[in-house]
Motif scaffolding. Structure first.
Motif, PDB file in Angstrom:
ATOM      1  N   UNK A  11      51.546 -60.915 106.058  1.00  0.00           N
ATOM      2  CA  UNK A  11      52.379 -59.927 105.370  1.00  0.00           C
ATOM      3  C   UNK A  11      52.434 -60.226 103.870  1.00  0.00           C
ATOM      4  N   UNK A  12      52.541 -61.496 103.519  1.00  0.00           N
ATOM      5  CA  UNK A  12      52.575 -61.894 102.113  1.00  0.00           C
ATOM      6  C   UNK A  12      51.255 -61.570 101.417  1.00  0.00           C
ATOM      7  N   UNK A  13      50.143 -61.807 102.101  1.00  0.00           N
ATOM      8  CA  UNK A  13      48.828 -61.455 101.543  1.00  0.00           C
ATOM      9  C   UNK A  13      48.757 -59.953 101.303  1.00  0.00           C
ATOM     10  N   UNK A  43      49.499 -60.099  91.590  1.00  0.00           N
ATOM     11  CA  UNK A  43      49.654 -61.538  91.839  1.00  0.00           C
ATOM     12  C   UNK A  43      48.546 -62.042  92.763  1.00  0.00           C
ATOM     13  N   UNK A  44      48.380 -63.339  92.835  1.00  0.00           N
ATOM     14  CA  UNK A  44      47.371 -63.935  93.711  1.00  0.00           C
ATOM     15  C   UNK A  44      47.802 -63.796  95.167  1.00  0.00           C
ATOM     16  N   UNK A  45      46.986 -63.078  95.946  1.00  0.00           N
ATOM     17  CA  UNK A  45      47.317 -62.918  97.366  1.00  0.00           C
ATOM     18  C   UNK A  45      47.033 -64.204  98.136  1.00  0.00           C
ATOM     19  N   UNK A  46      46.045 -64.976  97.685  1.00  0.00           N
ATOM     20  CA  UNK A  46      45.787 -66.262  98.338  1.00  0.00           C
ATOM     21  C   UNK A  46      47.012 -67.174  98.204  1.00  0.00           C
ATOM     22  N   UNK A  47      47.536 -67.251  96.984  1.00  0.00           N
ATOM     23  CA  UNK A  47      48.716 -68.085  96.746  1.00  0.00           C
ATOM     24  C   UNK A  47      49.912 -67.578  97.516  1.00  0.00           C
ATOM     25  N   UNK A  48      50.051 -66.260  97.569  1.00  0.00           N
ATOM     26  CA  UNK A  48      51.166 -65.669  98.296  1.00  0.00           C
ATOM     27  C   UNK A  48      51.115 -66.027  99.778  1.00  0.00           C
ATOM     28  N   UNK A  49      49.933 -65.926 100.365  1.00  0.00           N
ATOM     29  CA  UNK A  49      49.795 -66.224 101.793  1.00  0.00           C
ATOM     30  C   UNK A  49      50.071 -67.664 102.146  1.00  0.00           C
ATOM     31  N   UNK A 136      52.113 -65.122  92.663  1.00  0.00           N
ATOM     32  CA  UNK A 136      51.796 -65.052  94.092  1.00  0.00           C
ATOM     33  C   UNK A 136      52.605 -66.057  94.887  1.00  0.00           C
ATOM     34  N   UNK A 137      52.773 -67.265  94.332  1.00  0.00           N
ATOM     35  CA  UNK A 137      53.545 -68.301  95.017  1.00  0.00           C
ATOM     36  C   UNK A 137      55.019 -67.899  95.143  1.00  0.00           C
ATOM     37  N   UNK A 138      55.577 -67.319  94.097  1.00  0.00           N
ATOM     38  CA  UNK A 138      56.984 -66.873  94.165  1.00  0.00           C
ATOM     39  C   UNK A 138      57.160 -65.759  95.196  1.00  0.00           C
ATOM     40  N   UNK A 144      58.090 -65.858 102.903  1.00  0.00           N
ATOM     41  CA  UNK A 144      58.136 -66.915 103.918  1.00  0.00           C
ATOM     42  C   UNK A 144      59.552 -67.273 104.308  1.00  0.00           C
ATOM     43  N   UNK A 145      60.417 -67.386 103.329  1.00  0.00           N
ATOM     44  CA  UNK A 145      61.825 -67.685 103.593  1.00  0.00           C
ATOM     45  C   UNK A 145      62.476 -66.564 104.400  1.00  0.00           C
ATOM     46  N   UNK A 146      62.234 -65.336 103.984  1.00  0.00           N
ATOM     47  CA  UNK A 146      62.788 -64.176 104.701  1.00  0.00           C
ATOM     48  C   UNK A 146      62.261 -64.118 106.132  1.00  0.00           C
ATOM     49  N   UNK A 147      60.964 -64.397 106.297  1.00  0.00           N
ATOM     50  CA  UNK A 147      60.370 -64.395 107.637  1.00  0.00           C
ATOM     51  C   UNK A 147      61.008 -65.428 108.556  1.00  0.00           C
ATOM     52  N   UNK A 148      61.279 -66.599 108.026  1.00  0.00           N
ATOM     53  CA  UNK A 148      61.887 -67.651 108.831  1.00  0.00           C
ATOM     54  C   UNK A 148      63.345 -67.356 109.149  1.00  0.00           C
ATOM     55  N   UNK A 149      64.072 -66.819 108.163  1.00  0.00           N
ATOM     56  CA  UNK A 149      65.482 -66.551 108.373  1.00  0.00           C
ATOM     57  C   UNK A 149      65.746 -65.384 109.308  1.00  0.00           C
ATOM     58  N   UNK A 150      64.775 -64.494 109.428  1.00  0.00           N
ATOM     59  CA  UNK A 150      64.957 -63.333 110.318  1.00  0.00           C
ATOM     60  C   UNK A 150      64.297 -63.544 111.682  1.00  0.00           C
TER      61      UNK A 150
END
Length: 154
Positions: A11-13, A43-49, A136-138, A144-150
């Motif tokens: 999803x982040x990618x 943004x960098x999708x690699x970094x985001x993923x 991308x990292x931000x 990632x945080x939202x995915x884990x919290x939900x």
């Protein structure tokens, strides 16, 4: 998807790839739909993923786990590669693509020099500037945080 961590990273990618379109438009005033599937850019999708995967893993399982260590090392390698090796390869591609014009300019001053122009240019947008990796990292950390919290607890 049964693997919530992988789904969050993908999803982040996807989010980063989609954000490249309006970002490019804001900078150039042109819509370029190739940005949605292309490499490079903001943004960098690699970094985001990879950051989404590390943030998800840290939040869900803790930072003292082997899973977080693996996700973090993967992220470090991917982001280093994007900012250094792939970016430099793109810069070299720019110089190679400019060689045709340079040779033709020189040949104009030296009659008899024959030059066959390359049919295809090398792809120049391969890697990322540090700001693109950071953005991308931000984005990935937030997803990632939202995915884990939900995620549902098992």
């Amino acid at each position: 998807m049964s693997n919530r961590g992988l789904g969050t990273a993908l999803l982040a990618v996807g989010a980063a790839q989609l954000l490249k379109l309006p970002w490019h438009y804001a900078r150039t005033g042109k819509w370029d739909w190739r940005k949605v599937v292309g490499s490079g850019g903001m943004p960098s999708s690699h970094s985001s993923g990879v950051t989404a995967l590390a943030a998800y893993t840290a939040t869900k399982y803790g930072i003292r786990t082997p899973a977080f260590a693996i996700a973090s090392m993967l992220g470090i390698i991917v982001m280093y590669d994007a900012m250094n090796i792939r970016r430099h390869a793109g810069e070299i591609a720019i110089q190679v693509n400019d060689l045709d014009a340079d040779v033709e300019r020189l040949a104009g001053h030296h009659p008899g020099i024959y030059h066959k122009r390359r049919k295809e240019k090398l792809k120049e947008s391969l890697g990322h500037q540090p700001a693109e990796v950071a953005a991308g990292a931000l984005l990935g950390a937030a997803i990632g945080l939202l995915g884990a919290l939900t995620a549902r607890s098992k």
